[in-house]
Write an enzyme that holds these catalytic residues in place. Structure first.
Site, PDB file in Angstrom:
ATOM      1  CE  LYS A  10      32.852  65.869  81.564  1.00 18.05           C
ATOM      2  NZ  LYS A  10      33.126  64.546  81.712  1.00 18.05           N
ATOM      3  CB  SER A 134      20.375  63.508  76.808  1.00 18.46           C
ATOM      4  OG  SER A 134      21.500  64.271  77.169  1.00 18.46           O
ATOM      5  N   GLY A 139      28.182  59.074  75.656  1.00 10.24           N
ATOM      6  CA  GLY A 139      29.481  58.402  75.553  1.00 10.24           C
ATOM      7  C   GLY A 139      30.480  59.191  74.741  1.00 10.24           C
ATOM      8  N   GLY A 141      32.300  62.037  76.236  1.00  9.15           N
ATOM      9  CA  GLY A 141      33.194  62.830  77.097  1.00  9.15           C
ATOM     10  C   GLY A 141      32.567  64.070  77.690  1.00  9.15           C
ATOM     11  CG  LEU A 142      30.534  66.635  75.616  1.00 10.66           C
ATOM     12  CD1 LEU A 142      29.616  67.388  74.653  1.00 10.66           C
ATOM     13  CD2 LEU A 142      31.733  67.513  75.971  1.00 10.66           C
ATOM     14  N   GLY A 143      30.026  64.047  79.789  1.00 10.60           N
ATOM     15  CA  GLY A 143      29.397  63.747  81.075  1.00 10.60           C
ATOM     16  C   GLY A 143      27.928  63.369  80.989  1.00 10.60           C
ATOM     17  CB  SER A 144      25.790  61.637  78.464  1.00 14.36           C
ATOM     18  OG  SER A 144      26.221  60.289  78.413  1.00 14.36           O
ATOM     19  CB  SER A 145      27.472  58.465  82.603  1.00  9.71           C
ATOM     20  OG  SER A 145      28.677  59.087  82.971  1.00  9.71           O
ATOM     21  CG  ASP A 201      32.317  63.591  84.746  1.00  4.56           C
ATOM     22  OD1 ASP A 201      33.286  64.348  84.885  1.00  4.56           O
ATOM     23  OD2 ASP A 201      32.235  62.739  83.842  1.00  4.56           O
TER      24      ASP A 201
END
Ligand SMILES: Nc1ncnc2c1ncn2[C@@H]1O[C@H](COP(=O)(O)OP(=O)(O)O)[C@@H](O)[C@H]1O
Ligand SMILES: C[C@@](O)(CCOP(=O)(O)O)CC(=O)O
Ligand SMILES: [Mg+2]
Length: 384
Positions: A10, A134, A139, A141-145, A201
């Protein structure tokens, strides 16, 4: 049979950090995905294997050892998303440490705790091989977590037989009402990784599209405004959990000032959603709308700076894009990570190429992504 789930990353267009404190944010899915595949193994194989391709780590736990550590679990509870208690996180730490987690990658361990919690809660102790990969930078800021937790929850729920799936498009299925269940489980995973996530997110990764999010309430934004963003990765690593905690600490030290700043950010998010919803498709109107969004981005960035989440690398990108009169802001938790630059429709490809070249010469990485596509999807491979 193998189940594959893919969940999008995101961008936060407005309102990061403020959203953690109950203010509105506007976010959109992007067409870069995290995929999780799960292949159940026969009962006599007796292990759960986890292959994290992006960080080059593999784990293998015997079912007996997991049962020993999580001895209080009698059966899985897929339809009841439940938080992982601090005591259980401590038990999970032991399971990860005994696999000799490399010291240099210790910052990534919380993703493995989230895996173990989601897996055992939703599927119990079934032997399987799980592979994660992925297209998102981790890590940054693009919402990988969130994409990781959403894809994991979706694949596990699809195997738990407690969900209904809607018709497929090119072999991909979407969830029916149970998308909400996927979202709630993913939120429990995000809590393990982020500490205090807002939920924006995981919501945008689950449901896709452009959304407005405030205190857990998701409103889909229907917009026909074309949005183009250049995404520039500073390549400076950072940790969302620490940045969110720093903002909360600043808020405790200066409650009045911080509330004013967070409310100002909320006003920007509200204006963002009004502009993109009310936009009509004629050129004059489009450039006026783009101008407004550009100003909102500049103001939002200034406010993010004031709460302490910018970084020298972000400031360098801002100065560079400013030379081209293109507005930018950080996206996600900041402190490094990625910066968004609005690319208004009148800006030529030649100008964009020149900007990208300049940013890349400074050591940054530029890319674009499709904005506002579908949320999490599932597919099945019956070939084995
Ligand atoms: N593909 C992945 N493989 C393993 N861990 C992942 C993956 N994607 C995310 N994670 C976990 O999420 C963490 C990054 O989350 P975070 O700091 O919130 O940044 P962001 O969500 O902006 O990418 C990583 O440290 C790791 O624990
Ligand atoms: C800073 C925050 O607003 C967004 C964090 O996003 P990311 O993990 O940096 O992609 C935190 C949250 O909303 O939970
Ligand atoms: Mg995150």
């Amino acid at each position: 049979m193998e189940v594959i789930a893919r969940a999008p990353g995101k961008i936060i267009l407005a309102g990061e950090h403020a959203v953690v404190h109950g203010c509105t944010a506007v976010a959109s899915s992007i067409d870069l995905y995290t995929s999780v595949s799960i292949r159940l193994r026969s009962e006599d194989e007796d292990t759960i294997k986890l292959l994290l391709n992006d960080i080059g780590l593999d784990f293998s736990w015997s079912i007996g050892r997991i049962k020993e550590v999580l001895s209080h679990f009698s059966s899985p509870f897929p339809s009841t998303p439940t938080p992982c208690s601090p005591e259980t996180v401590t038990s999970l730490t032991a399971l990860v440490e005994e696999q000799r987690f490399p010291e240099s990658k210790i910052g990534l361990a919380s993703g493995v705790y989230a895996f173990l919690w989601l897996y055992t809660s939703i599927l119990g102790f079934k032997p399987a091989t799980v592979v994660v990969s992925s297209e998102l930078p981790l890590g940054a800021g693009l919402g990988s977590s969130a994409a990781y937790c959403v894809a994991l929850s979706a694949a596990l729920l699809a195997l738990s037989d407690s969900v209904g799936l809607d018709k497929s498009q090119n072999g991909w299925f979407t969830f029916k009402a149970e998308a909400e269940l996927v979202n709630k489980w993913a939120f429990e995973g995000e809590k393990i990784i982020h500490g205090r996530p807002s939920g924006v997110d995981n919501s945008v990764s689950t449901f896709g599209n452009v959304i407005k999010f405030k205190s857990g309430v998701i409103t889909r934004i229907d917009s026909n405004m074309p949005l183009r963003m250049l995404i520039t990765n500073t390549k400076v690593g950072r940790d969302t959990k620490a940045l969110v905690a720093n903002v909360s600490a600043r808020k405790s030290r200066h409650p009045g000032t911080m509330c004013s700043v967070l409310n100002a950010i909320e006003a920007i998010s509200d204006e963002w959603s009004t502009v993109i919803q009310s936009h009509a498709v004629d050129d004059l109107c489009l450039s006026a709308a783009e101008e407004k969004l550009g100003e909102f981005m500049e103001m939002n960035q200034g406010l993010l700076f004031s709460i302490g989440v910018s970084h020298a690398s972000i400031e360098t990108i801002l100065q560079t894009t400013m030379k081209y009169k293109l507005p930018s802001k950080l996206t996600g938790a900041g402190g490094g990570g990625c910066v968004l630059t609005l690319l208004p429709t009148h800006v030529s490809g030649a100008v964009i190429n020149k900007l990208e070249e300049e940013l890349e010469l400074l050591g940054f990485q530029c890319f674009t992504a499709g904005i506002g596509g579908k949320g999490v999807q599932i597919s099945f491979d019956n070939s084995s």
